[in-house]
Design a protein around this motif. Structure first.
Motif, PDB file in Angstrom:
ATOM      1  N   SER A 252       0.800  -1.022  -0.011  1.00 55.75           N
ATOM      2  CA  SER A 252       0.074   0.021   0.075  1.00 55.75           C
ATOM      3  C   SER A 252       0.977   1.116   0.030  1.00 55.75           C
ATOM      4  N   TYR A 253       0.396   2.103  -1.022  1.00 54.52           N
ATOM      5  CA  TYR A 253       1.412   3.653  -0.751  1.00 54.52           C
ATOM      6  C   TYR A 253       0.431   4.691  -0.016  1.00 54.52           C
ATOM      7  N   ASP A 254      -0.300   4.180   0.927  1.00 48.32           N
ATOM      8  CA  ASP A 254      -1.401   5.084   1.908  1.00 48.32           C
ATOM      9  C   ASP A 254      -0.567   5.383   2.976  1.00 48.32           C
ATOM     10  N   CYS A 255      -0.794   6.584   3.584  1.00 42.89           N
ATOM     11  CA  CYS A 255      -0.252   7.066   4.620  1.00 42.89           C
ATOM     12  C   CYS A 255      -0.422   6.104   6.112  1.00 42.89           C
ATOM     13  N   THR A 256       0.942   6.023   6.619  1.00 46.28           N
ATOM     14  CA  THR A 256       0.697   4.951   7.580  1.00 46.28           C
ATOM     15  C   THR A 256       0.510   5.604   9.032  1.00 46.28           C
ATOM     16  N   LEU A 257       0.635   7.103   9.122  1.00 51.43           N
ATOM     17  CA  LEU A 257       0.376   7.708  10.139  1.00 51.43           C
ATOM     18  C   LEU A 257      -1.376   7.939  10.343  1.00 51.43           C
ATOM     19  N   CYS A 258      -1.954   8.095   9.438  1.00 51.09           N
ATOM     20  CA  CYS A 258      -3.319   8.112   9.429  1.00 51.09           C
ATOM     21  C   CYS A 258      -4.443   7.073   8.636  1.00 51.09           C
ATOM     22  N   ASN A 259      -5.574   7.326   8.853  1.00 51.57           N
ATOM     23  CA  ASN A 259      -6.277   6.263   8.284  1.00 51.57           C
ATOM     24  C   ASN A 259      -6.953   6.776   7.033  1.00 51.57           C
ATOM     25  N   ASP A 260      -6.837   7.960   6.625  1.00 52.27           N
ATOM     26  CA  ASP A 260      -7.401   8.526   5.425  1.00 52.27           C
ATOM     27  C   ASP A 260      -7.448   8.020   4.197  1.00 52.27           C
ATOM     28  N   ARG A 261      -6.788   7.096   3.900  1.00 53.45           N
ATOM     29  CA  ARG A 261      -6.445   6.445   2.600  1.00 53.45           C
ATOM     30  C   ARG A 261      -6.122   7.203   1.641  1.00 53.45           C
ATOM     31  N   THR A 262      -5.084   7.983   2.125  1.00 54.19           N
ATOM     32  CA  THR A 262      -4.461   9.291   1.330  1.00 54.19           C
ATOM     33  C   THR A 262      -3.162   8.778   0.927  1.00 54.19           C
ATOM     34  N   GLU A 263      -2.542   9.011  -0.340  1.00 53.20           N
ATOM     35  CA  GLU A 263      -1.087   8.680  -0.579  1.00 53.20           C
ATOM     36  C   GLU A 263      -0.243   9.406   0.167  1.00 53.20           C
ATOM     37  N   GLU A 264       0.629   8.680   0.539  1.00 49.33           N
ATOM     38  CA  GLU A 264       1.789   9.235   1.458  1.00 49.33           C
ATOM     39  C   GLU A 264       2.697  10.146   0.641  1.00 49.33           C
ATOM     40  N   THR A 265       2.720  11.345   0.467  1.00 44.33           N
ATOM     41  CA  THR A 265       3.435  12.252  -0.078  1.00 44.33           C
ATOM     42  C   THR A 265       4.294  13.139   0.969  1.00 44.33           C
ATOM     43  N   SER A 266       5.120  13.610   0.625  1.00 45.23           N
ATOM     44  CA  SER A 266       5.883  14.530   1.490  1.00 45.23           C
ATOM     45  C   SER A 266       4.987  15.923   1.965  1.00 45.23           C
ATOM     46  N   HIS A 267       4.447  16.272   1.131  1.00 47.42           N
ATOM     47  CA  HIS A 267       3.227  17.413   1.220  1.00 47.42           C
ATOM     48  C   HIS A 267       2.356  16.865   2.219  1.00 47.42           C
ATOM     49  N   HIS A 268       1.835  15.856   2.075  1.00 44.55           N
ATOM     50  CA  HIS A 268       0.698  15.212   2.863  1.00 44.55           C
ATOM     51  C   HIS A 268       1.390  15.180   4.346  1.00 44.55           C
ATOM     52  N   LEU A 269       2.477  14.425   4.355  1.00 46.46           N
ATOM     53  CA  LEU A 269       3.296  14.281   5.705  1.00 46.46           C
ATOM     54  C   LEU A 269       3.499  15.204   6.690  1.00 46.46           C
ATOM     55  N   PHE A 270       3.664  16.648   5.969  1.00 48.30           N
ATOM     56  CA  PHE A 270       4.151  17.683   6.574  1.00 48.30           C
ATOM     57  C   PHE A 270       3.137  18.611   6.461  1.00 48.30           C
ATOM     58  N   TRP A 271       1.912  18.570   5.885  1.00 47.74           N
ATOM     59  CA  TRP A 271       1.125  19.712   5.842  1.00 47.74           C
ATOM     60  C   TRP A 271      -0.370  19.382   6.103  1.00 47.74           C
ATOM     61  N   ASP A 272      -0.473  18.192   5.364  1.00 44.65           N
ATOM     62  CA  ASP A 272      -2.140  17.594   5.189  1.00 44.65           C
ATOM     63  C   ASP A 272      -2.349  16.760   6.464  1.00 44.65           C
ATOM     64  N   CYS A 273      -1.442  15.991   6.710  1.00 42.16           N
ATOM     65  CA  CYS A 273      -1.814  14.709   7.729  1.00 42.16           C
ATOM     66  C   CYS A 273      -2.322  15.166   8.937  1.00 42.16           C
ATOM     67  N   PRO A 274      -3.665  14.629   9.340  1.00 42.54           N
ATOM     68  CA  PRO A 274      -4.108  15.234  10.680  1.00 42.54           C
ATOM     69  C   PRO A 274      -3.254  14.764  11.997  1.00 42.54           C
ATOM     70  N   VAL A 275      -2.322  13.823  11.807  1.00 37.63           N
ATOM     71  CA  VAL A 275      -1.388  13.469  12.696  1.00 37.63           C
ATOM     72  C   VAL A 275      -0.281  14.462  13.108  1.00 37.63           C
ATOM     73  N   HIS A 276       0.056  15.338  12.088  1.00 38.68           N
ATOM     74  CA  HIS A 276       1.042  16.178  11.978  1.00 38.68           C
ATOM     75  C   HIS A 276       2.599  15.539  12.110  1.00 38.68           C
ATOM     76  N   CYS A 277       3.093  15.197  11.222  1.00 34.24           N
ATOM     77  CA  CYS A 277       4.593  14.686  11.296  1.00 34.24           C
ATOM     78  C   CYS A 277       5.342  15.614  12.074  1.00 34.24           C
ATOM     79  N   TRP A 278       5.406  16.882  11.996  1.00 34.50           N
ATOM     80  CA  TRP A 278       6.010  17.548  12.702  1.00 34.50           C
ATOM     81  C   TRP A 278       6.281  17.341  14.170  1.00 34.50           C
ATOM     82  N   ASN A 279       5.253  16.714  14.988  1.00 33.53           N
ATOM     83  CA  ASN A 279       5.085  16.430  16.201  1.00 33.53           C
ATOM     84  C   ASN A 279       6.400  15.354  16.596  1.00 33.53           C
ATOM     85  N   PHE A 280       6.789  14.508  15.389  1.00 37.25           N
ATOM     86  CA  PHE A 280       7.578  13.239  15.469  1.00 37.25           C
ATOM     87  C   PHE A 280       9.208  13.572  15.517  1.00 37.25           C
ATOM     88  N   ILE A 281       9.366  15.293  14.926  1.00 38.40           N
ATOM     89  CA  ILE A 281      10.785  15.386  14.404  1.00 38.40           C
ATOM     90  C   ILE A 281      11.232  16.021  15.558  1.00 38.40           C
TER      91      ILE A 281
END
Length: 78
Positions: free
Chosen positions: A49-78
């Motif tokens: 699967s190429y979906d985001c592993t952090l959220c369950n939105d069935r959205t493809e995991e792109t760098s834009h999604h990870l750092f701006w659109d993902c509801p889990v907010h990847c910035w919290n893990f950095i």
């Protein structure tokens, strides 16, 4: 080799007083080269699967999604 036209973000990034690894990471992010499932897909790596592993939105995991659109907010893990 002469003057080149670069985006102002790169000028700000390299003149900033951050650690080199932070500068390189943001350079990779601006060039869409951060390791994400989308990048692996573009490099022809087969994954289940190429979906985001952090959220369950069935959205493809792109760098834009990870750092701006993902509801889990990847910035919290950095």
């Amino acid at each position: 080799m002469g003057p080149t036209n670069t985006h102002f973000l790169f000028t700000i990034l390299w003149k900033a007083s951050n650690l080199l690894r932070h500068k390189i990471f943001f350079w990779l992010l601006l060039h869409d080269r951060v390791n994400s499932r989308n990048l692996l897909k573009r490099k022809s790596m087969a994954l289940r699967s190429y979906d985001c592993t952090l959220c369950n939105d069935r959205t493809e995991e792109t760098s834009h999604h990870l750092f701006w659109d993902c509801p889990v907010h990847c910035w919290n893990f950095i």
